[in-house]
Write a protein that holds these residues in place. Structure first.
Motif, PDB file in Angstrom:
ATOM      1  N   ALA A 144      -6.072  -3.737   8.016  1.00 35.87           N
ATOM      2  CA  ALA A 144      -6.903  -2.949   7.095  1.00 35.87           C
ATOM      3  C   ALA A 144      -7.715  -3.850   6.185  1.00 35.87           C
ATOM      4  N   HIS A 145      -7.146  -4.963   5.773  1.00 35.16           N
ATOM      5  CA  HIS A 145      -7.828  -5.921   4.909  1.00 35.16           C
ATOM      6  C   HIS A 145      -7.101  -7.252   5.019  1.00 35.16           C
ATOM      7  N   LEU A 233      -8.644   0.751  -6.108  1.00 29.91           N
ATOM      8  CA  LEU A 233      -8.804   1.525  -4.884  1.00 29.91           C
ATOM      9  C   LEU A 233      -9.439   0.689  -3.785  1.00 29.91           C
ATOM     10  N   SER A 234      -9.022   0.943  -2.556  1.00 28.88           N
ATOM     11  CA  SER A 234      -9.799   0.533  -1.392  1.00 28.88           C
ATOM     12  C   SER A 234     -10.416   1.798  -0.822  1.00 28.88           C
ATOM     13  N   ILE A 294     -13.241   0.991  -7.507  1.00 26.67           N
ATOM     14  CA  ILE A 294     -13.349   0.660  -6.086  1.00 26.67           C
ATOM     15  C   ILE A 294     -13.433  -0.859  -5.981  1.00 26.67           C
ATOM     16  N   ALA A 295     -12.417  -1.453  -5.350  1.00 32.51           N
ATOM     17  CA  ALA A 295     -12.291  -2.914  -5.362  1.00 32.51           C
ATOM     18  C   ALA A 295     -12.166  -3.537  -3.985  1.00 32.51           C
ATOM     19  N   GLU A 296     -11.896  -2.757  -2.975  1.00 29.95           N
ATOM     20  CA  GLU A 296     -11.728  -3.289  -1.626  1.00 29.95           C
ATOM     21  C   GLU A 296     -12.371  -2.343  -0.622  1.00 29.95           C
ATOM     22  N   ALA A 302      -7.461   4.574  -0.807  1.00 30.82           N
ATOM     23  CA  ALA A 302      -6.062   4.240  -1.040  1.00 30.82           C
ATOM     24  C   ALA A 302      -5.887   3.538  -2.375  1.00 30.82           C
ATOM     25  N   ILE A 303      -4.803   3.857  -3.066  1.00 30.05           N
ATOM     26  CA  ILE A 303      -4.410   3.157  -4.285  1.00 30.05           C
ATOM     27  C   ILE A 303      -3.625   1.921  -3.882  1.00 30.05           C
TER      28      ILE A 303
END
Length: 312
Positions: A144-145, A233-234, A294-296, A302-303
């Motif tokens: 996912a990341h 969040l992503s 929103i960071a990713e 998702a949190i």
């Protein structure tokens, strides 16, 4: 005779005072410069700087910072409905932590030795020493990341945040690495860029330049006082843009109907958090009071939180 002895004492006292002033000035300048020393400049001097930082308390989140801001009365952005549609108005909100999920946060002591890292995204990283070693913990790989790791020096009030880090016999490496001052608010050195790959194409990273520790749901948030900080969040469907406090645009899509990195979302005030189980209700209340950034870039909204057994 008495007057002569008194004059000698005064001269001696002035010399001692002068020496103390010079010593104090040198120590002060040293403490200003020490946080910026590179890893090649020795452990001992950096140890003094870390010890000096440990003499002050380290409240999380930093009081008065944007991370602790109450946004219940903040105006709604005119693009809110458009951005929510892009994210998926009917999508579920996923908790990307609990069990073996989440970002590992390792506590380290200010005396733990610092080591240089081989860093791929060096221009978007901090050239400082990092307290890494053979015990480095990695986030679970799920595609996912990138895998992330956090080394938390709560005494010196720094977090060392690593992306795709590895520790091998020859030392440590990371795709990106940053030292976050937990007493401060967001960094202002924006305008990060994404290096090209060998094929000449931009290698878009998942992140926004927002720190982890001030925004992650932490183990200590599972119980006790209400969660007093914004969350992280992503999300999918982002545009190639960012707004402060983000410092990086992580998507190749230029569609303005998609939200940018750094956008702050808030749960509607009329949503009834009391219908949820206790841990979910705590997160719900934090989303209403402090919101989430929103960071990713991710596959779903998702949190993000710490990997910790206390979370269900």
């Amino acid at each position: 005779m008495a007057q002569g002895r008194w004059s000698s004492k005064r001269r001696y006292s002035r010399r001692i005072t002068g020496l103390l002033l010079l010593l104090g000035l040198g120590l002060g300048l040293g403490l200003i410069l020490l946080p910026h020393l590179g890893p090649e400049q020795g452990q001992d001097l950096r140890l003094i700087g870390r010890w000096a930082r440990s003499l002050r308390p380290c409240p999380l989140p930093a009081p008065g910072s944007v991370w602790a801001q109450d946004i219940q009365a903040a105006a709604v952005d005119p693009r809110s409905a458009t951005w929510i549609t892009a994210l998926g108005a009917d999508s579920a909100l996923f908790a990307d932590f609990g069990g073996d999920r989440g970002v590992p946060v390792q506590a380290v002591h200010w005396r733990k030795p610092l080591h240089p890292l081989r860093i791929f995204h060096a221009a978007n990283s901090d050239a400082v020493g990092y307290p890494v070693g053979e015990d480095l913990q990695l986030e679970r790989a799920d595609g996912a990341h990138p895998q992330r790791s956090v080394l938390l020096d709560r005494e010196a009030c720094w977090s060392y945040e690593l992306v795709e880090a590895r520790w091998e016999a020859g030392g440590g490496s990371a795709s990106r690495a940053e030292r976050v001052d937990l007493r401060a608010g967001p960094r202002t050195d924006g305008g990060w860029f994404t290096p090209a790959t060998a094929a000449g194409h931009a290698r878009w990273h998942d992140g926004s330049g927002l720190p982890l520790i001030p925004l992650l749901v932490l183990e200590e948030d599972a119980a006790g006082p209400p969660i007093a900080h914004a969350l992280r969040l992503s999300a999918p469907n982002l545009q190639r843009a960012y707004v402060p406090p983000a410092r990086w645009a992580a998507s190749p899509d230029v569609d303005p109907d998609r939200p940018p990195m750094g956008a702050r979302l808030r749960l509607r005030r009329d949503f009834d958090c009391s219908q949820l189980k206790p841990q979910a209700a705590r997160v719900c209340a934090a989303l209403q009071v402090h919101g989430a950034f929103i960071a990713e870039k991710g596959r779903r909204v998702a949190i993000e939180g710490q990997r910790a057994a206390l979370w269900d």
